[in-house]
Every structure is written in structure tokens, then in C-alpha cells.
Design a protein around this motif. Structure first.
Motif, short mmCIF file in Angstrom:
data_model
loop_
_atom_site.label_atom_id
_atom_site.label_comp_id
_atom_site.label_asym_id
_atom_site.label_seq_id
_atom_site.Cartn_x
_atom_site.Cartn_y
_atom_site.Cartn_z
N ASP A 230 22.28 -3.47 -4.04
CA ASP A 230 21.83 -4.81 -4.36
C ASP A 230 20.31 -4.86 -4.20
N TYR A 232 18.34 -6.97 -3.21
CA TYR A 232 17.82 -7.63 -2.01
C TYR A 232 17.98 -6.77 -0.74
N TYR B 84 32.71 -15.92 -3.13
CA TYR B 84 31.25 -15.75 -3.06
C TYR B 84 30.84 -14.40 -3.65
N ARG B 85 31.57 -13.34 -3.26
CA ARG B 85 31.24 -12.01 -3.80
C ARG B 85 31.41 -11.99 -5.32
N ARG B 88 28.28 -13.46 -6.88
CA ARG B 88 27.15 -12.52 -6.80
C ARG B 88 27.32 -11.38 -7.81
N ASP B 99 22.88 -19.02 -6.77
CA ASP B 99 22.87 -18.93 -5.30
C ASP B 99 22.94 -20.32 -4.66
N SER B 103 26.46 -22.40 -2.99
CA SER B 103 26.35 -22.89 -1.61
C SER B 103 27.14 -24.18 -1.44
N HIS B 256 17.88 -17.78 0.24
CA HIS B 256 19.01 -18.14 -0.61
C HIS B 256 20.09 -17.07 -0.63
N ASN B 257 19.98 -16.14 0.30
CA ASN B 257 21.09 -15.22 0.59
C ASN B 257 20.90 -14.70 2.00
N GLY B 281 23.88 -19.82 0.47
CA GLY B 281 25.13 -19.28 -0.09
C GLY B 281 26.36 -19.89 0.55
N ASN B 285 27.79 -17.11 4.58
CA ASN B 285 26.50 -16.44 4.77
C ASN B 285 25.79 -16.95 6.01
#
Lengths: 392, 392
Positions: A230, A232, B84-85, B88, B99, B103, B256-257, B281, B285
Motif C-alpha cells: 500500500d 501509505y 472497510y478493506r 480500500r 476515505d 468513515s 484519513h487512514n 476511516g 481504524n
């Protein structure tokens, strides 16, 4: 000059497939200033970018992008940098998508300024000359190692000395299977070709899984190992870089500002930083990253998968940097991107390309193609139309 | 259970002012599953979030968020993490705004699951009990040091033992002026109160300018020094942290993550990590960051400036962590946020608050307020309506 108008066009192939091909649509930005016209493309979900342009203000840190752009001065590169800073200042909280939209608009501003001053963008950036760069072909791994080898042979016979393999089965089966593909690719290319491997973020944040592929990559003399994680995941990049003495890491296409790209260098330990001008905030940020990379002994590489217009804007930021000598070249974009420009940056008889020596990007947009692929859209809030597709 | 429906509501004050107050609008998300209902708020430009939900797919890495959510399983916390995954994975390139949107939806999923299982979210996260936390009042610096002192006196007399001053003239004039404000704030609060200073990213990436304020901050025994820089400026945070032996840095509201929050700890050297559940997120998170922070000796603090519903969802991730004992409390949100909930998390006679011991967030949305502030909106692509305001 002032920024008189900005128009956003949503272009789309009649059918968009669920595949890893980013050339199936486009958010095309047109800027006019004092009768001059510039174009740029944002790497951005088009409707989400368009909404970022005109969405009602939420608070002082969440303005629509239009508030920071329209009517601003456009007489110098510094004016463009100021527009970018305005957007970051006025849309920094709750409007992440503004980073992508401004990338396309910023490119259009450089194109417009270059045409007004009759200078290529790379000259406005301060470069005296362009360097010829080696384009690499980007292909998917085959389903079997034999298929991968054949693809390498085919690409080499088309004249490509540098080939990148990626995605497909890589990282999804065993270390041995991946090694077989890597060695097959090397056999197909020959000992003197550049071979790059793109893991397509398949290992997420699993350093061990990514590291297990290092021995085969080193044996096959792979030039770079791209996006194991990823984008990030800085700590994971850094940990893997420490374990890879021979093969350098590459990454950065997901950087949507200059900070993130510089952190991949500082903390992630990449040896190649791959920047998409249409994603990182535009040409100004990309140039900043290219200078930073060079100062750190890291090579800058463009990330470009779409049109020839995007290719030219992605070459400008490192046009004059001799050390950063390799470039991504969009091999087989969809018809939309093929037809979008009147002229092209062709590969020369020496197998190399360079940024055009012509005003702006040096690439002319084909307005017939814009009309052909244009999608009609409308956004209404409280009965008021905030966006409707503009006239080409 | 499966996720049967997701509805997005754009709420807005009749007039939105160009001031740093994020409580003037809201992107409210409603989830239904097997007859149960959950609510969550995204800290997100509402129209841009809504467009992220339904925008046409660009390619396999740029799906609209709806594709990863609707119809998915909702029987356990792990199901929420999987949603969530999915987002992404399916929206990672060209859709940064996803993102923020996810949330709000993710919080609604936790709320829905908690109500279905008749458990508070903090229990679903694995905490056995909630800890009472000290709420701090957040106010702007006065125009003069005398005004700042008076504000401190007023807040202290209202019962607040912890007060944060921020923005206004701070960082915009001289080091001496800022020192005068800092000392005035301390005088007004008294020696035993917690005093925090929020620079509101005023120094961008200027470490020297931020460091020049350290002596006054240390003399006034300031508890934390918040957001001196742009949230992405990790190296600058790290450099300042090394120069500040007494006053710890705080930041993170722009994460944001989870990666970004963890990097502010690892590379930025913050002593307090401030997370907005509606930005990072969601609750999953935020919980991950809270655990990571605790393992590194860093205190977790919520960032919450809007409704009581947002406050409850922001308390859940660190409800059971005794070390992280201080909490942001929305002091004077706009009427929209005041009216949005039927019940509240009130400050107790001990001056403390805690997460409700009730199913989900424990906060009930006031549907009359949703109707009152609802904004009608419509998004059309190729003549087809992709979004129109749903029925409350």
C-alpha cells in the motif's frame, strides 16, 4: 492575465471494464486566460472531481476548488504555485479529492501560460534543454512462466529495451511460482535489457511475503521492485529497503502531494520515485519532487497510463534531468486516449523519447474526440444547477 | 444479517459562514440491516461524499463506494473490517474522498451492529468498561492578551479544568505577542488547569517559526502544542519534537487512514494523537490507532467539533483506555448539530464524561432535525439519476 474560465469535461469509453486500465475515462480540464487556452487531465474519478469544483462551502477550510482558482492572476510560474497554495489553504479539511482535481487544472494553467509566452513548460520550469529518455513497455505477467517469457520476447522484438511486468498472478501463489515468472521474463528479454517488476501493492503491509521474493529478483538482476505495499505503508517500505541490498524499490504513484513522495524517499527508502503529474498536485509539485529526489540520489520516473497529453505533462517536471533517464510510456491506451490528441510523442529511431520543444505541453487536443466521448452530467443542489456539461 | 440499505443525507444550516466552524453542515449516513438501523457522520464535503457513493466506475481500482458496501454481511466486527478493506481495495486510485465517506458509513455499521446485538460499540471492540474522561473546552485566542486572559477566566468559572486556545492571531504576528497570549491564558486558567495551544497549521513547514514559540510554551507549562504544521509534514513534526523537551506535540486530525496517524507517532514524534473517527476511516481504524498509540506511550485524544452523535462515536475507540484521559467536547456547535440528537453526553458533577452504556452509540438521532436541515440534491449522468435526496 487572469484565469477567465475553467471547464471540466467528463470523457468516457462507451463501455468501461472492471480491469486495471485507467485509460477508460478522463477528467479533462480546460483553462482560458486572455484568449489563450490550456488543457490538463486529472487522474481522478471524473464526477467526484467535478463535484469538488462546485460543491457548496462547508466552512473556511472546506471551500469548493473554484473559489481558489477563478479570477486569479496567471502571469508567471509563481502565480500557478500561488493558486495551488490557495487550494491547499482553502480546501484542506473534508475535501481530499481537491488534491486530484487541482492536479488537472494546474497542468492546464502551465499549458496556458506556456502558450501565452510561447515557451515549453520545461523552459518555464528553468530547464535549458530536454534529455532523451528510455521508454519502457508495461505488460501483465502471463498466466504461466512460459507465457511470461513469450511476452518478453515479443516486446523485445518490438524494439523495447526496458520492460516492466506486473500484476496477474504475482504474489498470489508461491514464492517458487513467482521466481519462475521472474526468471522467464529475464530469459525473454535477454541479459542486457532492463527488467522491472511491479507487485501492484499485492502484499499490503506484509514485509515477510514481499521479502521472500527478493532472492529471485536479485538473481534476475531486476532494475526495480515496484509497489510491494500500500502506498501509505512507509514503515513497511523502509523495512524492505533495508533487506534489499541489490534490487531497489520503486513507488509513489499514489502520492497526492509532495510531502508523501518525499516521505517515500526519506522513510520508505525507495530508489525510484514514480510520480503521476495528474495526481500529485500537478507539474509544480512533480518538479519539486524531481529536484528533491535528485538531491537524494533517487531517480525520478513518471507514472503515465493514459494519453499523449498526459505523457507530455508528465515529462516536463524532469525533462532536463540527465540522471532520471527512464520513462513510462502508455503502450495501449483505450481509443479515447488514442484519439484525444492530434499529435504524439513518438519513439525515435534511437528508441528514445523526449518532451516536445513547443509552447505549453506541445500537444494539441482533438476537440472532435472530446465531443465524441463527452458524457452529459448535471449536479443540482436546492433546485439550482451547480454543474452541467460545458460546450466543447 | 446483510447490509440492506445505505442512505446519505446532506444537512446544512440555512446560512454557512466562511469561518473555521465544521458544525455548519453534515453528511449523515443511515444503514439498515435486517430491520435494525444505524447512523454515522462523515467529516466530509457532503456533495463530494455523496458523489463518491454513486460515481460511475473508472477502472478496477476506482469503483464507487456503493459497490463495496451494499449487500455485504454484517454479523460481527470482522464483517465491518472487511467492508472497510473492500473499499480500500476497490477505490484506492482516483477516489481519495472514499476515505472520508466510508468513515461515516463505517460508524453507522457499528451503530447498527451494536443495536442488533444490544451492546455498546465499546463492548464490541473488546473493552470491559468505560473510563471517565476530562473534557476540554476549545476557544479562540482573543484579539489582545487581555481578552485571552478574560476568556480563560470565563471558561474556568464555567467549570472547565482543561482549556485549549487556538487560531486567531497566533503565529501571525511576533514571538513576543504570542508569548503574551500564552502567559495570559495561563494566568486566567490558574496554575492547576490544563492549558493546550492549537497553532492551526499556521507555520506550514517552517520549523524555526514554530520552534521560536517553544520557550513561552514551556514557561507556561502548556500540556500540548497542537498542529504547528500541515498534517502531512512528518519531517517537520519530527524535527520540532526533538527540540521540545518539555512540551509535547499533538496532531492527527487530518489523518484519513491509520497509516498516517501511526506515522505521526513514529516519524512525527507527537505525544498526543488526535483522531477524528469520521475522517480516519471510522471506528475500526480509530481503535487500531488508539491501541498503537498506547503501545508507544502516546495518549489518544478524539477530535470532535460537531454533534453529540459524533462525540459518542469518537469516544468508543478509546473508551476503555485509562491512560488516554482527556477528550475534546463540542462546546458550541451550530443549531443543526445541537438539534440532531434526542439525547446527549452531559458533563457530570465530577466534571467528567464517558461513552454511554447503551446499544450502539447510545445516541438517538432526531429525525425531525434531519428533515428540518435536509438539502435537496440530485446527480444525473447520461440522463440517469444516480442520486436524489432520500426520504427520512
Amino acid at each position: 492575465m487572469k484565469i477567465d474560465s475553467v471547464d471540466l469535461f467528463y470523457l468516457r469509453m462507451p463501455e468501461v471494464l472492471d480491469i486495471g486500465d485507467g485509460s477508460q475515462d478522463s477528467l479533462l480540464c480546460r483553462v482560458t486566460s486572455n484568449g489563450h487556452v490550456g488543457w490538463g487531465e486529472a487522474v481522478c474519478s471524473p464526477m467526484v472531481g467535478i463535484t469538488s469544483w462546485i460543491t457548496p462551502m462547508s466552512h473556511s477550510g472546506c471551500h469548493p476548488v473554484i473559489d481558489s482558482v477563478l479570477g486569479q492572476r496567471l502571469d508567471s510560474p509563481e502565480d500557478i504555485r500561488q493558486v495551488y497554495r490557495n487550494v491547499r489553504q482553502n480546501s484542506f479539511y473534508g475535501l481530499l479529492q481537491s488534491d486530484l482535481l487541482i492536479s488537472g487544472i494546474e497542468i492546464a494553467l502551465w499549458d496556458c501560460l506556456g502558450r501565452a509566452k510561447e515557451e515549453p513548460i520545461w523552459k518555464l520550469l528553468g530547464y535549458n534543454k530536454t534529455e532523451r529518455k528510455l521508454p519502457y513497455a508495461s505488460v501483465l505477467f502471463g498466466d504461466t512462466a512460459a507465457e511470461t517469457k513469450q511476452k518478453a520476447v515479443d516486446m523485445r522484438s518490438k524494439g523495447f529495451k526496458a520492460i516492466k511486468f506486473g500484476w496477474g498472478p504475482f504474489g498470489l501463489t508461491t514464492v517458487e511460482d513467482d521466481a519462475a515468472h521472474i526468471h522467464a521474463a529475464r530469459e525473454g528479454i535477454g541479459a542486457d535489457g532492463y527488467l522491472m517488476i511491479d507487485a501492484g501493492t499485492v502484499f499490503k503491509d506484509d514485509v515477510e511475503a514481499a521479502a521472500n521474493r527478493l532472492p529471485a529478483l536479485a538473481e534476475a538482476n531486476v532494475y526495480w521492485y515496484e509497489e510491494p505495499f500500500d502506498g501509505y505503508a512507509l514503515a513497511e517500505y523502509g523495512a524492505l529497503a533495508k533487506r534489499s541490498s541489490k534490487v531497489k524499490l520503486a513507488g509513489g504513484e499514489g502520492a497526492h502531494n509532495a510531502f508523501q513522495a518525499e516521505q517515500l524517499i526519506d522513510y520508505g527508502g525507495v530508489g525510484f520515485i514514480q510520480i503521476d503529474t495528474g495526481y500529485v498536485g500537478g507539474i509544480g509539485n512533480a518538479y519539486r519532487v524531481a529536484q528533491y529526489a535528485t538531491s537524494k540520489g533517487v531517480k525520478y520516473v513518471n507514472h503515465t497510463f493514459t494519453s499523449q497529453s498526459a505523457l507530455s505533462s508528465s515529462l516536463q517536471p524532469f525533462a532536463g534531468l540527465k540522471e532520471s533517464n527512464i520513462t513510462e510510456y502508455p503502450m495501449e491506451p483505450k481509443a479515447l486516449c488514442q484519439e484525444l490528441t492530434v499529435n504524439r510523442i513518438d519513439v525515435g529511431s534511437d528508441g528514445m523519447i523526449e518532451a516536445p520543444d513547443a509552447p505549453g505541453t506541445g500537444i494539441t487536443i482533438n476537440t472532435a474526440a472530446v465531443k465524441k466521448y463527452l458524457v452529459e452530467a448535471e449536479i443540482k443542489v436546492k433546485g439550482k444547477t451547480l454543474y452541467s456539461t460545458p460546450t466543447v
